[in-house]
Motif scaffolding. Structure first.
Motif, PDB file in Angstrom:
ATOM      1  N   THR A 218       0.816  -1.212   0.000  1.00 10.35           N
ATOM      2  CA  THR A 218       0.000   0.000   0.000  1.00 10.35           C
ATOM      3  C   THR A 218       0.850   1.263   0.000  1.00 10.35           C
ATOM      4  OG1 THR A 218      -0.124  -0.087   2.412  1.00 10.35           O
ATOM      5  CG2 THR A 218      -1.897  -1.150   1.195  1.00 10.35           C
ATOM      6  N   ALA A 219       2.074   1.181  -0.510  1.00 13.29           N
ATOM      7  CA  ALA A 219       2.980   2.324  -0.451  1.00 13.29           C
ATOM      8  C   ALA A 219       3.285   2.896  -1.840  1.00 13.29           C
ATOM      9  CB  ALA A 219       4.278   1.913   0.240  1.00 13.29           C
ATOM     10  N   ARG A 220       2.366   2.776  -2.752  1.00 12.71           N
ATOM     11  CA  ARG A 220       2.644   3.193  -4.120  1.00 12.71           C
ATOM     12  C   ARG A 220       2.756   4.710  -4.234  1.00 12.71           C
ATOM     13  NH1 ARG A 220       3.395   0.273  -7.590  1.00 12.71           N
ATOM     14  NH2 ARG A 220       3.085   1.923  -9.135  1.00 12.71           N
ATOM     15  N   LEU A 221       1.786   5.453  -3.730  1.00  9.97           N
ATOM     16  CA  LEU A 221       1.803   6.910  -3.837  1.00  9.97           C
ATOM     17  C   LEU A 221       1.384   7.488  -2.494  1.00  9.97           C
ATOM     18  CD1 LEU A 221       0.436   8.989  -6.787  1.00  9.97           C
ATOM     19  CD2 LEU A 221      -0.118   9.649  -4.451  1.00  9.97           C
ATOM     20  N   LEU A 222       2.208   8.344  -1.936  1.00 10.81           N
ATOM     21  CA  LEU A 222       1.910   8.898  -0.622  1.00 10.81           C
ATOM     22  C   LEU A 222       0.878  10.012  -0.722  1.00 10.81           C
ATOM     23  CD1 LEU A 222       5.423   9.047   1.082  1.00 10.81           C
ATOM     24  CD2 LEU A 222       3.574   7.407   1.485  1.00 10.81           C
ATOM     25  N   VAL A 223      -0.013  10.059   0.246  1.00 11.83           N
ATOM     26  CA  VAL A 223      -1.016  11.117   0.332  1.00 11.83           C
ATOM     27  C   VAL A 223      -0.538  12.122   1.376  1.00 11.83           C
ATOM     28  CG1 VAL A 223      -3.394  11.660   0.961  1.00 11.83           C
ATOM     29  CG2 VAL A 223      -2.902   9.613  -0.386  1.00 11.83           C
ATOM     30  N   THR A 224      -0.206  13.308   0.929  1.00 15.80           N
ATOM     31  CA  THR A 224       0.329  14.344   1.808  1.00 15.80           C
ATOM     32  C   THR A 224      -0.790  15.190   2.398  1.00 15.80           C
ATOM     33  OG1 THR A 224       0.512  15.950   0.016  1.00 15.80           O
ATOM     34  CG2 THR A 224       2.383  14.444   0.349  1.00 15.80           C
ATOM     35  N   ASP A 225      -0.425  16.017   3.368  1.00 16.60           N
ATOM     36  CA  ASP A 225      -1.399  16.947   3.948  1.00 16.60           C
ATOM     37  C   ASP A 225      -1.945  17.890   2.885  1.00 16.60           C
ATOM     38  OD1 ASP A 225      -1.035  15.810   6.416  1.00 16.60           O
ATOM     39  OD2 ASP A 225       0.356  17.341   7.140  1.00 16.60           O
ATOM     40  N   ASN A 226      -1.102  18.267   1.930  1.00 18.37           N
ATOM     41  CA  ASN A 226      -1.543  19.160   0.861  1.00 18.37           C
ATOM     42  C   ASN A 226      -2.616  18.502   0.001  1.00 18.37           C
ATOM     43  OD1 ASN A 226      -1.195  21.691  -0.676  1.00 18.37           O
ATOM     44  ND2 ASN A 226      -0.505  20.321  -2.313  1.00 18.37           N
ATOM     45  N   ALA A 227      -2.483  17.193  -0.211  1.00 19.83           N
ATOM     46  CA  ALA A 227      -3.479  16.469  -0.999  1.00 19.83           C
ATOM     47  C   ALA A 227      -4.831  16.445  -0.307  1.00 19.83           C
ATOM     48  CB  ALA A 227      -3.005  15.043  -1.260  1.00 19.83           C
ATOM     49  N   LEU A 228      -4.818  16.613   1.004  1.00 15.34           N
ATOM     50  CA  LEU A 228      -6.061  16.574   1.786  1.00 15.34           C
ATOM     51  C   LEU A 228      -6.544  17.967   2.182  1.00 15.34           C
ATOM     52  CD1 LEU A 228      -5.100  13.572   4.096  1.00 15.34           C
ATOM     53  CD2 LEU A 228      -6.619  13.513   2.110  1.00 15.34           C
ATOM     54  N   SER A 229      -5.982  18.986   1.560  1.00 15.87           N
ATOM     55  CA  SER A 229      -6.334  20.364   1.930  1.00 15.87           C
ATOM     56  C   SER A 229      -7.674  20.806   1.343  1.00 15.87           C
ATOM     57  CB  SER A 229      -5.230  21.326   1.460  1.00 15.87           C
ATOM     58  OG  SER A 229      -5.099  21.286   0.044  1.00 15.87           O
ATOM     59  N   GLY A 230      -8.163  20.075   0.351  1.00 16.32           N
ATOM     60  CA  GLY A 230      -9.443  20.417  -0.266  1.00 16.32           C
ATOM     61  C   GLY A 230     -10.391  19.236  -0.249  1.00 16.32           C
ATOM     62  N   GLN A 231     -11.185  19.086  -1.319  1.00 24.73           N
ATOM     63  CA  GLN A 231     -12.139  17.995  -1.401  1.00 24.73           C
ATOM     64  C   GLN A 231     -11.449  16.712  -1.870  1.00 24.73           C
ATOM     65  OE1 GLN A 231     -15.131  18.530  -0.280  1.00 24.73           O
ATOM     66  NE2 GLN A 231     -14.814  20.725  -0.087  1.00 24.73           N
ATOM     67  N   VAL A 232     -12.026  15.582  -1.464  1.00 25.42           N
ATOM     68  CA  VAL A 232     -11.531  14.268  -1.862  1.00 25.42           C
ATOM     69  C   VAL A 232     -12.627  13.562  -2.656  1.00 25.42           C
ATOM     70  CG1 VAL A 232     -10.743  12.011  -1.055  1.00 25.42           C
ATOM     71  CG2 VAL A 232     -10.032  14.092   0.156  1.00 25.42           C
ATOM     72  N   ASP A 233     -12.247  12.995  -3.794  1.00 29.24           N
ATOM     73  CA  ASP A 233     -13.204  12.246  -4.616  1.00 29.24           C
ATOM     74  C   ASP A 233     -12.482  11.035  -5.192  1.00 29.24           C
ATOM     75  OD1 ASP A 233     -15.152  11.311  -6.437  1.00 29.24           O
ATOM     76  OD2 ASP A 233     -15.915  13.339  -6.748  1.00 29.24           O
ATOM     77  N   LEU A 234     -12.883   9.844  -4.742  1.00 31.22           N
ATOM     78  CA  LEU A 234     -12.159   8.624  -5.093  1.00 31.22           C
ATOM     79  C   LEU A 234     -12.977   7.677  -5.960  1.00 31.22           C
ATOM     80  CD1 LEU A 234     -10.385   7.900  -1.678  1.00 31.22           C
ATOM     81  CD2 LEU A 234      -9.584   9.279  -3.609  1.00 31.22           C
ATOM     82  N   HIS A 235     -13.916   8.238  -6.731  1.00 28.58           N
ATOM     83  CA  HIS A 235     -14.718   7.389  -7.632  1.00 28.58           C
ATOM     84  C   HIS A 235     -15.326   8.265  -8.712  1.00 28.58           C
ATOM     85  CE1 HIS A 235     -18.017   4.001  -7.932  1.00 28.58           C
ATOM     86  NE2 HIS A 235     -17.635   4.449  -9.127  1.00 28.58           N
ATOM     87  N   CYS A 236     -14.799   8.179  -9.928  1.00 30.19           N
ATOM     88  CA  CYS A 236     -15.350   8.948 -11.046  1.00 30.19           C
ATOM     89  C   CYS A 236     -14.947   8.296 -12.364  1.00 30.19           C
ATOM     90  CB  CYS A 236     -14.901  10.403 -10.992  1.00 30.19           C
ATOM     91  SG  CYS A 236     -13.118  10.651 -11.125  1.00 30.19           S
ATOM     92  N   HIS A 237     -15.622   8.720 -13.444  1.00 30.21           N
ATOM     93  CA  HIS A 237     -15.459   8.062 -14.738  1.00 30.21           C
ATOM     94  C   HIS A 237     -15.237   9.068 -15.861  1.00 30.21           C
ATOM     95  CE1 HIS A 237     -16.730   4.248 -12.948  1.00 30.21           C
ATOM     96  NE2 HIS A 237     -17.593   4.988 -12.273  1.00 30.21           N
ATOM     97  N   SER A 238     -14.414   8.672 -16.823  1.00 26.59           N
ATOM     98  CA  SER A 238     -14.104   9.504 -17.985  1.00 26.59           C
ATOM     99  C   SER A 238     -14.537   8.794 -19.262  1.00 26.59           C
ATOM    100  CB  SER A 238     -12.602   9.779 -18.034  1.00 26.59           C
ATOM    101  OG  SER A 238     -11.893   8.624 -18.459  1.00 26.59           O
TER     102      SER A 238
END
Length: 298
Positions: A3-23
């Motif tokens: 589970t260490a592929r990409l770190l989530v920093t405090d900056n990444a959590l400074s706004g909204q989080v959306d972990l499910h969307c489609h293109s």
């Protein structure tokens, strides 16, 4: 599971989080880059692109996210089978070059092609000529899904909107509802773990299950190694959110195998701008929830 592929920093959590969307890589109508731009406008700082059974849009989304200052988790939404029921499992922070993921995608691509041709044949028999060619043109080289048939039916004037297309022809129990032998739940979770990702049960409230059956699904998902469930997916009544949390708590205690409890995830399930109940960045985890991104925080 790595589970260490990409770190989530405090900056990444400074706004909204959306972990499910489609293109447009699956059944959304915005390109990966346009989707990232819209997410940026909505204040999203941590985003996961989770197209159905493909990671084809990840490279373009990653490039756009880097320019926009958004942290992008590479993701996917894999179709799976739980008994006779179809369920969706989101893989977050996956290695898109993984052999395990490539195998899972290839298997589903073949099944999707078979299903698309069967749907088209059934629609043709009902008088909808050119259904396959029309849906294929809208898919633009990507795998054809039922939403592509729905959009074609709207464009041809057969129905007034995609909701009616599903209600009359493509939804559960209709002529376009083609049964597919999707891979089982355990194999799907294993594929995500093989790609170094976290496995998330998508939109548990959308399966139309009774409380007892939903609890059984959560227990089975947890039993095969599932990591999290979407506590919030799109516009949702707070009472429903509390119900999901209550069921997840029951799954976690007691656990003789000492497996970690299910973590909480969330997402808009965005497909197109004309669906405000699925607006990017519009979802929030309730206070006290243990977020799935804690797996990647330093």
């Amino acid at each position: 599971m790595d589970t260490a592929r990409l770190l989530v920093t405090d900056n990444a959590l400074s706004g909204q989080v959306d972990l499910h969307c489609h293109s447009t890589a699956s059944d959304g109508i915005l390109s990966p880059a346009a989707l990232v731009s819209r997410a940026k406008s909505a204040g999203v700082t941590l985003l996961a692109l989770t197209d159905h059974d493909t990671v084809a849009g990840i490279d373009a989304a990653s490039a756009a996210a880097a320019e926009a200052g958004i942290t992008l988790l590479p993701g996917i939404e894999l179709t799976a089978r739980w008994g006779r029921r179809v369920v969706h499992i989101v893989g977050l922070n996956v290695d898109c070059a993984s052999d395990a993921l490539a195998t899972a995608i290839s298997e589903r691509a073949g099944l999707r092609r078979q299903r698309a041709r069967e749907i088209a044949q059934r629609l043709e028999k009902r008088g909808f000529r050119g259904a396959y060619e029309g849906a294929r043109a809208l898919a633009g080289g990507d795998e054809i899904g039922r939403p592509h048939f729905a959009r074609w039916m709207v464009a041809e004037g057969h129905v007034s909107d995609t909701a009616k297309a599903f209600k009359r022809y493509l939804g559960q129990g209709k002529i376009g509802d083609v049964s597919v032998p999707w891979p089982e739940l355990g194999a799907t979770v294993a594929a995500i773990h093989g790609a170094g990702g976290a496995a998330v049960l998508a939109h548990p409230l959308k399966y139309g299950l009774t409380r007892t059956r939903l609890l059984a699904l959560l227990k089975d998902f947890h039993g095969v190694g599932g990591d999290a469930a979407e506590v919030v997916c799109g516009q949702q009544n707070p009472v429903q959110t509390r119900e999901i949390q209550s069921l997840m708590a029951q799954v976690a205690a007691p656990d003789p195998a000492h497996k970690p409890r299910l973590l909480a995830s969330l997402g808009s399930d965005f497909h197109q701008p004309e669906q405000p109940w699925r607006a990017l960045g519009s979802v929030h985890l309730p206070a006290g929830a243990d977020p799935v991104w804690s797996l990647w925080q330093g």
